[in-house]
Design an enzyme around this catalytic site. Structure first.
Site, mmCIF file in Angstrom:
data_model
loop_
_atom_site.group_PDB
_atom_site.id
_atom_site.type_symbol
_atom_site.label_atom_id
_atom_site.label_comp_id
_atom_site.label_asym_id
_atom_site.label_seq_id
_atom_site.Cartn_x
_atom_site.Cartn_y
_atom_site.Cartn_z
ATOM 1 N N HIS A 88 13.517 14.945 -30.306
ATOM 2 C CA HIS A 88 14.534 14.457 -30.564
ATOM 3 C C HIS A 88 14.144 14.527 -31.949
ATOM 4 O O HIS A 88 14.604 13.270 -32.870
ATOM 5 C CB HIS A 88 13.667 12.824 -30.682
ATOM 6 C CG HIS A 88 14.785 11.433 -30.215
ATOM 7 N ND1 HIS A 88 15.880 11.495 -29.697
ATOM 8 C CD2 HIS A 88 13.850 11.026 -30.848
ATOM 9 C CE1 HIS A 88 16.110 9.678 -30.208
ATOM 10 N NE2 HIS A 88 15.065 9.428 -30.853
ATOM 11 N N SER A 101 16.744 8.709 -35.104
ATOM 12 C CA SER A 101 16.279 7.954 -33.915
ATOM 13 C C SER A 101 16.826 6.134 -33.930
ATOM 14 O O SER A 101 17.962 5.880 -34.315
ATOM 15 C CB SER A 101 14.766 7.783 -33.546
ATOM 16 O OG SER A 101 14.651 7.350 -32.451
ATOM 17 N N ASP A 128 17.058 16.630 -25.069
ATOM 18 C CA ASP A 128 16.033 15.043 -25.952
ATOM 19 C C ASP A 128 16.468 14.155 -24.678
ATOM 20 O O ASP A 128 16.748 13.809 -24.395
ATOM 21 C CB ASP A 128 17.448 14.300 -26.812
ATOM 22 C CG ASP A 128 16.651 13.244 -27.199
ATOM 23 O OD1 ASP A 128 15.305 13.083 -26.747
ATOM 24 O OD2 ASP A 128 17.156 12.959 -28.174
#
Length: 269
Positions: free
Chosen positions: A247, A96, A219
């Site tokens: 995610h 991320s 996502d």
């Protein structure tokens, strides 16, 4: 022990004679989130695990709101660890926001950080019409921070299934919620603002590292447009879309992404 290694709870494992992989966790997480991928990675690489200052078992007394109110502060942690361990030829796997943090670090050390593997990345979570759909309006995120201020536990319980994916196991969702809850609220809010209100699209064109983007097909935080945008704007990049929800592919779909990662690194070594 070097102060940096203690500060960031650095752990090394795997093959000392092999290429170095640094595993950089995402917002509200810690190095334990990599445990599903770790045994296989240790067979092939020297692996460096760490916690950003303020996360996991890092030294909280070294935390500074001024430093960590922007992603550059977290990139300094990566650069510091590379320096403390005297590493060369490093690949960073970033989850991320750590995909962008690793990218920032690579601009400071392009001769050392050779590859970046981005797991569900986003350079900007805000919609920037007409040509960029980050997924969120400013008002959406401000509302999320309002919940964070009023009911921190409720915020964590709301965000965890959104991040992990509602169809994922209750155990993984609960683990992520617990990780959010165990983070100091001031640290969490500062990191969250640095993550969700930043816009690092401008640096994508400057990334010299070879980049693999692993995108989840569904996502809630980083949609397909985001992955495609990044692939179009990073010169030496490859986008792979995984048929999955959530995610956190490194936790939910590690068996699928590991062969892709190993193939990418074999080609780029």
């Amino acid at each position: 022990m070097d102060k940096v290694l203690l500060r960031n709870n650095v752990k090394m494992s795997g093959r000392k004679d092999a290429t170095t992989l640094m595993l950089a966790h995402g917002f509200g997480c810690d190095q334990n989130m990599w445990r599903f991928m770790l045994p296989e990675l240790e067979k092939h690489f020297q692996v460096v695990l760490f916690d950003y200052v303020g996360s996991g078992n890092s030294v909280l007394s070294d935390y500074s709101i001024d430093k960590y109110s922007s992603l550059e502060g977290y990139a300094e942690d990566i650069v510091d660890i590379i320096g403390a361990l005297q590493l060369s030829k490093v690949t960073i796997i970033g989850h991320s926001v750590s995909s962008i943090i690793a990218s920032i670090a690579s601009l400071h050390q392009p001769e050392i950080i050779e590859n970046i593997i981005m797991v569900c990345p986003s350079p900007c979570f805000l919609n920037k019409p007409p040509d960029y759909q980050g997924g969120f309006e400013q008002s959406d995120l401000e509302e999320l921070f309002d919940i964070m201020d009023k009911n921190y536990i409720g915020w964590a319980n709301y965000l965890a299934p959104l991040v992990m994916g509602g169809s994922q196991s209750p155990e993984l969702i609960g683990e992520l919620s617990g990780s959010f809850c165990s983070t100091d609220p001031i640290v969490a809010k500062t990191f969250a603002k640095a993550t969700f209100f930043s816009d690092y699209r401008a640096i994508l064109k400057d990334i010299k590292s070879s980049v693999l983007i692993l995108q989840s097909a569904s996502d809630a935080l980083a949609n397909l447009h985001v992955g495609q945008y990044m692939a179009e704007n990073i010169v030496n990049s490859e986008l792979v879309v995984i048929n999955a929800e959530g995610h956190c592919l490194h936790m939910t779909n590690h068996k699928e992404i590991l062969p892709i990662i190993l193939g990418f690194l074999e080609y780029n070594q």
